[in-house]
Design a protein around this motif. Sequence first.
Motif, PDB file in Angstrom:
ATOM      1  N   THR A   1       3.093   3.629  -4.659  1.00  0.00           N
ATOM      2  CA  THR A   1       4.151   3.369  -5.646  1.00  0.00           C
ATOM      3  C   THR A   1       5.149   2.322  -5.147  1.00  0.00           C
ATOM      4  N   PRO A   2       4.638   1.140  -4.774  1.00  0.00           N
ATOM      5  CA  PRO A   2       5.548   0.081  -4.319  1.00  0.00           C
ATOM      6  C   PRO A   2       6.483  -0.336  -5.446  1.00  0.00           C
ATOM      7  N   LEU A   3       7.606  -0.886  -5.063  1.00  0.00           N
ATOM      8  CA  LEU A   3       8.664  -1.255  -6.013  1.00  0.00           C
ATOM      9  C   LEU A   3       8.368  -2.632  -6.600  1.00  0.00           C
ATOM     10  N   LEU A   4       7.322  -2.709  -7.407  1.00  0.00           N
ATOM     11  CA  LEU A   4       6.849  -4.004  -7.910  1.00  0.00           C
ATOM     12  C   LEU A   4       7.789  -4.640  -8.928  1.00  0.00           C
ATOM     13  N   THR A   5       8.765  -3.892  -9.433  1.00  0.00           N
ATOM     14  CA  THR A   5       9.745  -4.469 -10.352  1.00  0.00           C
ATOM     15  C   THR A   5      10.819  -5.256  -9.597  1.00  0.00           C
ATOM     16  N   GLU A   6      10.794  -5.191  -8.280  1.00  0.00           N
ATOM     17  CA  GLU A   6      11.748  -5.944  -7.465  1.00  0.00           C
ATOM     18  C   GLU A   6      11.029  -7.164  -6.881  1.00  0.00           C
ATOM     19  N   PRO A   7      11.384  -8.357  -7.320  1.00  0.00           N
ATOM     20  CA  PRO A   7      10.658  -9.563  -6.913  1.00  0.00           C
ATOM     21  C   PRO A   7      10.511  -9.736  -5.402  1.00  0.00           C
TER      22      PRO A   7
ATOM     23  N   VAL B   1      -6.875   8.936  -5.861  1.00  0.00           N
ATOM     24  CA  VAL B   1      -6.127   8.216  -4.829  1.00  0.00           C
ATOM     25  C   VAL B   1      -6.784   8.422  -3.459  1.00  0.00           C
ATOM     26  N   ALA B   2      -7.180   9.647  -3.162  1.00  0.00           N
ATOM     27  CA  ALA B   2      -7.826   9.927  -1.873  1.00  0.00           C
ATOM     28  C   ALA B   2      -9.103   9.105  -1.725  1.00  0.00           C
ATOM     29  N   ARG B   3      -9.860   8.962  -2.789  1.00  0.00           N
ATOM     30  CA  ARG B   3     -11.086   8.155  -2.730  1.00  0.00           C
ATOM     31  C   ARG B   3     -10.759   6.685  -2.492  1.00  0.00           C
ATOM     32  N   ALA B   4      -9.715   6.193  -3.154  1.00  0.00           N
ATOM     33  CA  ALA B   4      -9.320   4.789  -2.968  1.00  0.00           C
ATOM     34  C   ALA B   4      -8.854   4.535  -1.539  1.00  0.00           C
ATOM     35  N   VAL B   5      -8.085   5.454  -0.989  1.00  0.00           N
ATOM     36  CA  VAL B   5      -7.611   5.321   0.389  1.00  0.00           C
ATOM     37  C   VAL B   5      -8.790   5.368   1.353  1.00  0.00           C
ATOM     38  N   GLY B   6      -9.711   6.310   1.138  1.00  0.00           N
ATOM     39  CA  GLY B   6     -10.882   6.405   2.003  1.00  0.00           C
ATOM     40  C   GLY B   6     -11.726   5.147   1.986  1.00  0.00           C
ATOM     41  N   ALA B   7     -11.947   4.594   0.787  1.00  0.00           N
ATOM     42  CA  ALA B   7     -12.749   3.375   0.666  1.00  0.00           C
ATOM     43  C   ALA B   7     -12.052   2.198   1.348  1.00  0.00           C
TER      44      ALA B   7
ATOM     45  N   GLY C   1      -2.474  -9.584   5.907  1.00  0.00           N
ATOM     46  CA  GLY C   1      -3.269  -8.395   6.199  1.00  0.00           C
ATOM     47  C   GLY C   1      -3.885  -7.814   4.936  1.00  0.00           C
ATOM     48  N   ARG C   2      -4.853  -6.921   5.117  1.00  0.00           N
ATOM     49  CA  ARG C   2      -5.452  -6.200   3.985  1.00  0.00           C
ATOM     50  C   ARG C   2      -4.447  -5.187   3.459  1.00  0.00           C
ATOM     51  N   GLN C   3      -4.352  -5.041   2.132  1.00  0.00           N
ATOM     52  CA  GLN C   3      -3.390  -4.116   1.550  1.00  0.00           C
ATOM     53  C   GLN C   3      -3.988  -3.373   0.367  1.00  0.00           C
ATOM     54  N   LEU C   4      -3.620  -2.095   0.261  1.00  0.00           N
ATOM     55  CA  LEU C   4      -3.964  -1.270  -0.887  1.00  0.00           C
ATOM     56  C   LEU C   4      -2.676  -0.879  -1.580  1.00  0.00           C
TER      57      LEU C   4
ATOM     58  N   ARG D   1      -1.617  -6.956 -11.058  1.00  0.00           N
ATOM     59  CA  ARG D   1      -2.787  -7.783 -11.360  1.00  0.00           C
ATOM     60  C   ARG D   1      -2.737  -9.092 -10.562  1.00  0.00           C
ATOM     61  N   ARG D   2      -1.559  -9.686 -10.505  1.00  0.00           N
ATOM     62  CA  ARG D   2      -1.397 -10.934  -9.742  1.00  0.00           C
ATOM     63  C   ARG D   2      -1.674 -10.696  -8.257  1.00  0.00           C
ATOM     64  N   LEU D   3      -1.194  -9.583  -7.722  1.00  0.00           N
ATOM     65  CA  LEU D   3      -1.434  -9.268  -6.314  1.00  0.00           C
ATOM     66  C   LEU D   3      -2.912  -8.979  -6.060  1.00  0.00           C
ATOM     67  N   ALA D   4      -3.580  -8.353  -7.023  1.00  0.00           N
ATOM     68  CA  ALA D   4      -5.026  -8.110  -6.895  1.00  0.00           C
ATOM     69  C   ALA D   4      -5.775  -9.435  -6.866  1.00  0.00           C
ATOM     70  N   GLU D   5      -5.363 -10.373  -7.703  1.00  0.00           N
ATOM     71  CA  GLU D   5      -5.985 -11.698  -7.712  1.00  0.00           C
ATOM     72  C   GLU D   5      -5.762 -12.414  -6.378  1.00  0.00           C
ATOM     73  N   GLY D   6      -4.649 -12.063  -5.691  1.00  0.00           N
ATOM     74  CA  GLY D   6      -4.344 -12.651  -4.392  1.00  0.00           C
ATOM     75  C   GLY D   6      -5.027 -11.954  -3.229  1.00  0.00           C
ATOM     76  N   GLY D   7      -5.794 -10.895  -3.518  1.00  0.00           N
ATOM     77  CA  GLY D   7      -6.562 -10.243  -2.463  1.00  0.00           C
ATOM     78  C   GLY D   7      -6.235  -8.797  -2.179  1.00  0.00           C
ATOM     79  N   CYS D   8      -5.184  -8.255  -2.793  1.00  0.00           N
ATOM     80  CA  CYS D   8      -4.854  -6.846  -2.574  1.00  0.00           C
ATOM     81  C   CYS D   8      -5.838  -5.948  -3.310  1.00  0.00           C
ATOM     82  N   ASP D   9      -6.153  -4.809  -2.727  1.00  0.00           N
ATOM     83  CA  ASP D   9      -6.868  -3.761  -3.438  1.00  0.00           C
ATOM     84  C   ASP D   9      -5.827  -3.001  -4.251  1.00  0.00           C
ATOM     85  N   VAL D  10      -6.180  -2.622  -5.462  1.00  0.00           N
ATOM     86  CA  VAL D  10      -5.238  -1.921  -6.333  1.00  0.00           C
ATOM     87  C   VAL D  10      -5.901  -0.692  -6.933  1.00  0.00           C
TER      88      VAL D  10
END
Length: 196
Positions: free
Chosen positions: A115-121, A185-191, A132-135, A151-160
Amino acid sequence: MTFGGLPTRWEPDGTSRGTAIVAPGRAYPPSMPLLELARRALLQHGFAVQQIWWDSTTRGDEDPGTWVRRHVADAYADEQRRAGGADRVLLVGKSLGTRAAAYAAERGLDAIWFTPLLTEPEEADAIAANAGRQLLVGGLRDQLWDADVARRLAEGGCDVCEVADADHAMATPDAVRTAEIQLEVARAVGAFLAAL
């Protein structure tokens, strides 16, 4: 190490792949579901886990980003001393703890942001700047999650991992649905950890 009698550090069975530093939320300590799932997944994937426990009411007037950075920098320095500077460090943050994104970006650290604070630029920019790799994990019912930024961060390489009906706690009023979200969420973290 303990906090109020609770352990704050765990070691994996076998050879360690590094250490994960866990920075909790404002009112979401490391014992809460998302961070407990992360702790278990990290140990399963060979990471030692060092939790930061804080009382965010002690922050006073200090800028939240500065306050979080100080706590994370202290934990990072402790880990570097412990490992003689050779240990791989991964950051895990929940909400307030995701204010460590700039610190992670400066060091190119892999990270899991709940739950990152994506509304804060400045937070979104810090995540975008990290090599680094990020989820990123969030829900569309969380007012601090911005789907367009995700979506923009996913296009930049983040897993979402984005869940349509999840709120800021990655939950809903329905107990069964909340458990299903936690499983997703547990499956996403594990992957994510398996792919590092």
